[in-house]
Design a protein around this motif. Structure first.
Motif, mmCIF file in Angstrom:
data_model
loop_
_atom_site.group_PDB
_atom_site.id
_atom_site.type_symbol
_atom_site.label_atom_id
_atom_site.label_comp_id
_atom_site.label_asym_id
_atom_site.label_seq_id
_atom_site.Cartn_x
_atom_site.Cartn_y
_atom_site.Cartn_z
ATOM 1 N N GLY A 190 -21.384 -3.452 16.396
ATOM 2 C CA GLY A 190 -22.339 -3.762 15.336
ATOM 3 C C GLY A 190 -21.875 -3.262 13.983
ATOM 4 N N TRP A 191 -20.566 -2.931 13.874
ATOM 5 C CA TRP A 191 -20.012 -2.413 12.622
ATOM 6 C C TRP A 191 -19.549 -3.546 11.719
ATOM 7 C CZ3 TRP A 191 -16.403 2.297 14.145
ATOM 8 C CH2 TRP A 191 -17.195 3.283 14.753
ATOM 9 N N ALA A 192 -19.452 -3.250 10.428
ATOM 10 C CA ALA A 192 -18.880 -4.206 9.473
ATOM 11 C C ALA A 192 -17.399 -4.352 9.762
ATOM 12 C CB ALA A 192 -19.096 -3.708 8.050
ATOM 13 N N GLN A 193 -16.830 -5.500 9.415
ATOM 14 C CA GLN A 193 -15.410 -5.732 9.667
ATOM 15 C C GLN A 193 -14.712 -6.313 8.447
ATOM 16 O OE1 GLN A 193 -14.416 -9.142 12.274
ATOM 17 N NE2 GLN A 193 -16.623 -9.479 12.500
ATOM 18 N N GLY A 194 -13.472 -5.862 8.238
ATOM 19 C CA GLY A 194 -12.614 -6.419 7.200
ATOM 20 C C GLY A 194 -11.300 -6.810 7.845
ATOM 21 N N THR A 195 -11.094 -8.101 8.048
ATOM 22 C CA THR A 195 -9.917 -8.584 8.771
ATOM 23 C C THR A 195 -8.800 -9.007 7.810
ATOM 24 O OG1 THR A 195 -10.929 -10.785 8.861
ATOM 25 C CG2 THR A 195 -11.269 -9.342 10.751
ATOM 26 N N PHE A 196 -7.568 -9.056 8.331
ATOM 27 C CA PHE A 196 -6.386 -9.496 7.567
ATOM 28 C C PHE A 196 -6.209 -8.686 6.287
ATOM 29 C CE2 PHE A 196 -8.437 -13.560 9.201
ATOM 30 C CZ PHE A 196 -7.871 -13.450 10.463
ATOM 31 N N ALA A 197 -6.322 -7.365 6.399
ATOM 32 C CA ALA A 197 -6.297 -6.503 5.221
ATOM 33 C C ALA A 197 -4.900 -6.386 4.616
ATOM 34 C CB ALA A 197 -6.809 -5.115 5.584
ATOM 35 N N SER A 198 -4.810 -6.586 3.297
ATOM 36 C CA SER A 198 -3.565 -6.358 2.564
ATOM 37 C C SER A 198 -3.695 -5.128 1.654
ATOM 38 C CB SER A 198 -3.179 -7.586 1.734
ATOM 39 O OG SER A 198 -4.181 -7.868 0.771
ATOM 40 N N LYS A 199 -4.920 -4.573 1.560
ATOM 41 C CA LYS A 199 -5.149 -3.354 0.790
ATOM 42 C C LYS A 199 -6.428 -2.698 1.287
ATOM 43 C CE LYS A 199 -5.307 -1.624 -3.989
ATOM 44 N NZ LYS A 199 -5.327 -2.017 -5.422
ATOM 45 N N VAL A 200 -6.374 -1.376 1.484
ATOM 46 C CA VAL A 200 -7.524 -0.625 1.982
ATOM 47 C C VAL A 200 -7.774 0.570 1.065
ATOM 48 C CG1 VAL A 200 -8.473 0.711 3.901
ATOM 49 C CG2 VAL A 200 -7.089 -1.319 4.371
ATOM 50 N N GLU A 201 -8.998 0.678 0.543
ATOM 51 C CA GLU A 201 -9.362 1.782 -0.339
ATOM 52 C C GLU A 201 -10.693 2.368 0.121
ATOM 53 O OE1 GLU A 201 -8.115 0.723 -4.749
ATOM 54 O OE2 GLU A 201 -9.047 -1.025 -3.794
ATOM 55 N N VAL A 202 -10.681 3.638 0.482
ATOM 56 C CA VAL A 202 -11.912 4.307 0.901
ATOM 57 C C VAL A 202 -12.591 4.892 -0.329
ATOM 58 C CG1 VAL A 202 -12.914 6.143 2.293
ATOM 59 C CG2 VAL A 202 -10.988 4.812 3.186
ATOM 60 N N LEU A 247 0.433 -8.199 7.351
ATOM 61 C CA LEU A 247 1.805 -7.761 7.100
ATOM 62 C C LEU A 247 2.012 -7.124 5.738
ATOM 63 C CD1 LEU A 247 3.892 -10.700 8.641
ATOM 64 C CD2 LEU A 247 3.751 -8.356 9.484
ATOM 65 N N ARG A 248 1.278 -7.562 4.726
ATOM 66 C CA ARG A 248 1.519 -7.096 3.356
ATOM 67 C C ARG A 248 0.837 -5.767 3.036
ATOM 68 N NH1 ARG A 248 0.878 -12.433 3.495
ATOM 69 N NH2 ARG A 248 2.496 -13.792 2.640
ATOM 70 N N LEU A 249 0.175 -5.171 3.993
ATOM 71 C CA LEU A 249 -0.548 -3.934 3.729
ATOM 72 C C LEU A 249 0.384 -2.780 3.386
ATOM 73 C CD1 LEU A 249 -3.202 -2.385 3.625
ATOM 74 C CD2 LEU A 249 -3.073 -2.087 6.102
ATOM 75 N N ASN A 250 1.472 -2.626 4.132
ATOM 76 C CA ASN A 250 2.413 -1.535 3.876
ATOM 77 C C ASN A 250 3.721 -1.763 4.627
ATOM 78 O OD1 ASN A 250 2.256 -0.416 6.615
ATOM 79 N ND2 ASN A 250 0.220 0.292 6.046
#
Length: 249
Positions: free
Chosen positions: A136-148, A178-181
């Motif tokens: 039941g959590w939110a989802q962010g798929t195909f991430a190329s950048k992640v900022e908390v 693939l482009r995340l890091n």
């Protein structure tokens, strides 16, 4: 913040797959296996979040045969803190994996689960989405950048039209593209240290999950070989051949 990172042991991406003689699947005998590349990116992103002071602990988990322990040791050598190996004999479908991970999430209570968007062996691209539905959590798929950012995580997604940025309230599920890091190589000292890091051994039965396959593979075959191309002398000959093929009128 605790991060949970599922990883999968797959055929190394540099190895050309071979189909078994009886057509029942891919031949994995005496071939190099390694961590799924998308999961390796997920491990790297978790380590970077810890280096920034955002995360405090990284737990890696793998579901598969006992040899998957090598994959977990690789993640520990990269910088993960501890590992969980859930032994399952035979192939495990995405839904069963998601159900086991749901139980692990309940047990470990992470604030974020980071995993590869898909595995290169089956290309299912389902586990992250199924896990989000089960938790039941939110989802962010195909991430190329992640900022908390405080109690939320901003995820820039790779979509057909370009990029899309979403803000998710924690806890959340993030799948990596693939482009995340660019994943780091584990140093020799860290490889040695990884041998002493805690690795818990469990089974699917410990979580009460039925891993029996729901799909039956009828047959596996290599793709048809492409026919060799031909050179043409001029444009007129090219047009003639295209007309013969029905491509041009």
């Amino acid at each position: 913040m605790k991060l949970l990172v599922p990883v999968k042991r797959v055929l190394d991406y540099n190895v050309k797959p071979r189909v078994k003689a009886d057509g029942t699947g891919v031949d994995l005998a005496n071939v190099k296996m390694s961590m799924n590349p998308f999961d390796e990116i997920a491990v790297e992103e978790a380590i970077r979040l810890k280096e920034k002071g955002v995360a405090t602990e990284i737990v890696v988990v793998s579901i598969g045969e006992p040899k998957a322990q090598d994959t977990l040791r690789t993640a520990l050598a990269m910088g993960a803190d501890r590992a969980i190996l859930i032994t399952v004999e035979g192939p495990v479908e995405p839904l069963a994996v998601a159900k086991i991970l749901k139980s692990v999430v309940d047990e470990e209570a992470p604030q974020m689960v980071i995993l590869g968007k898909q595995a290169i062996d089956d290309d299912a691209n389902q586990t992250g989405q199924m896990l989000a539905a089960l938790t039941g959590w939110a989802q962010g798929t195909f991430a190329s950048k992640v900022e908390v950012e405080g109690e939320a995580v901003k995820v820039t997604r790779e979509v057909d039209g370009g990029l899309e940025t979403v803000s998710l309230k924690l806890p959340a599920i993030v799948t990596t593209d693939l482009r995340l890091n660019e994943p780091r190589y584990a140093s020799l000292p860290n490889i040695m240290k990884a041998k002493s890091k805690p690795l818990a051994n469990k089974t699917a039965a410990d979580y009460g999950v039925d891993t029996a396959p729901r799909l039956t593979i009828v047959s596996v075959a290599e793709p048809a070989k492409r026919q060799a191309g031909v050179k043409v002398a001029d444009v007129d000959e090219l047009v003639m051949k295209l007309k013969a093929m029905g491509v041009a009128k």
